[in-house]
Design a protein around this motif. Structure first.
Motif, short mmCIF file in Angstrom:
data_model
loop_
_atom_site.label_atom_id
_atom_site.label_comp_id
_atom_site.label_asym_id
_atom_site.label_seq_id
_atom_site.Cartn_x
_atom_site.Cartn_y
_atom_site.Cartn_z
N ALA A 171 0.97 -1.29 -0.06
CA ALA A 171 0.41 0.01 0.32
C ALA A 171 0.78 1.31 0.19
O ALA A 171 1.94 1.58 0.35
N SER A 172 0.54 2.56 -0.93
CA SER A 172 1.49 3.17 -0.14
C SER A 172 0.23 4.71 -0.67
O SER A 172 -0.71 5.34 -1.47
N TRP A 173 0.27 5.26 0.75
CA TRP A 173 -0.43 6.17 0.66
C TRP A 173 0.27 7.85 1.43
O TRP A 173 0.96 8.69 1.78
N LYS A 177 12.90 7.92 -5.05
CA LYS A 177 12.73 7.03 -4.07
C LYS A 177 11.08 7.32 -4.12
O LYS A 177 10.97 8.13 -3.36
N ARG A 178 10.62 5.34 -3.85
CA ARG A 178 8.94 5.04 -3.86
C ARG A 178 9.06 4.20 -2.17
O ARG A 178 9.06 3.72 -2.19
N ASP A 179 7.98 5.21 -1.63
CA ASP A 179 7.55 4.13 -0.37
C ASP A 179 6.21 3.42 -0.38
O ASP A 179 5.16 3.98 -1.23
N TYR A 180 6.01 2.62 0.11
CA TYR A 180 5.37 1.67 0.38
C TYR A 180 4.93 1.23 1.78
O TYR A 180 6.39 1.36 2.82
N ARG A 199 -1.92 2.96 -5.44
CA ARG A 199 -1.03 3.81 -6.08
C ARG A 199 -1.71 1.93 -7.08
O ARG A 199 -2.10 0.56 -6.37
N LYS A 200 -2.06 1.92 -8.62
CA LYS A 200 -2.18 0.39 -9.53
C LYS A 200 -1.27 0.16 -9.07
O LYS A 200 -1.68 -1.59 -9.47
#
Length: 247
Positions: free
Chosen positions: A14-16, A109-112, A151-152
């Motif tokens: 999940a990513s909020w 950089k993307r956090d989940y 996110r998709k």
């Protein structure tokens, strides 16, 4: 007491989205209001271009989140190849077909959140909202569009199992939710020592909330325009307690 529509959210990822500047794309530890409103809109079949309905949903409904399990933070490092120069492209396909010898690279950089489990409560703040709780419940059971957790790349991994609770406080609506019936994941909840609650004012009295806040956080996730990705500020209140004894 207002009626509350309560449902569960669980996914492997999940990513909020929090406020993002430059190459960093952080994630909050629980769903934002804009993400929840987007999920409801997707279930209803409301297109992103329909700004009026998105704004109505955001204005006419308030949200609260119960974090049963925080999950773990996952940081993904991205390199994205893009054409150089200042030319605008209509799609990613156009980018890939043009300027093949003039390329730049964007680093991000993307956090989940991995393996996190939430309950969400929604209630109306007006007498006649654009959609009733019963209609929202029906579409969460049979959504028009696919549902994602921010996110998709983050599809939901369990049915949402929406339940309408009447004549109870917000806290009770979370506590009486039939977790054992709704989720095959409930055996993992014993690992959590703390249950956290986040909510907005939503025209609730102290008795209707059933809990008092220990902190207040500013959030910029009130949908102003979904089409233009514009969001307004709101306040979010926080309460936490031991998971022991929580159903």
């Amino acid at each position: 007491m207002p009626d509350f529509l309560v449902f569960q959210l669980y996914g492997a990822l999940a990513s909020w989205g929090d406020i993002a500047v430059g190459e960093d794309r952080p994630s909050l530890g629980h769903p934002t209001k804009s993400a929840i409103m987007g999920l409801l809109a997707a279930a209803l079949g409301v297109d992103r271009e329909n700004d009026a309905v998105h704004a109505q949903l955001s204005r006419q409904y308030a949200v609260a989140v119960c974090v049963r399990a925080n999950g773990e933070l996952l940081r993904d490092y991205h390199t994205v190849q893009v054409p150089g120069g200042k030319r605008q492209y209509a799609s990613r396909r156009d980018e890939l077909q043009m300027d093949k010898l003039n390329l730049n690279t964007i680093l991000s950089k993307r956090d989940y959140r991995t393996d996190a489990f939430y309950q969400v409560a929604v209630w109306a703040t007006v007498d006649e909202p654009v959609y009733s709780l019963a209609i929202l419940q029906q579409h969460l059971q049979q959504p028009v569009f696919n549902l994602y957790l921010g996110r998709k790349s983050c599809p939901v991994s369990l049915p949402l199992h929406p339940v309408i609770s009447a004549a109870v406080s917000l806290k009770q609506a979370f506590d009486v939710y039939p977790l054992a019936e709704a989720s095959i994941w409930t055996d993992r909840l014993a690992e959590s020592e703390l249950v956290s609650y986040f909510w907005e004012e939503g025209k609730l009295t102290d008795a209707q909330r059933g809990m008092t806040s220990s902190m207040t956080y500013p959030r910029r996730d009130q949908v102003s325009s979904r089409k233009r990705w514009q969001f307004a500020n709101r306040d979010e209140f926080y309460h936490a307690e031991s998971a022991k004894g929580v159903s």
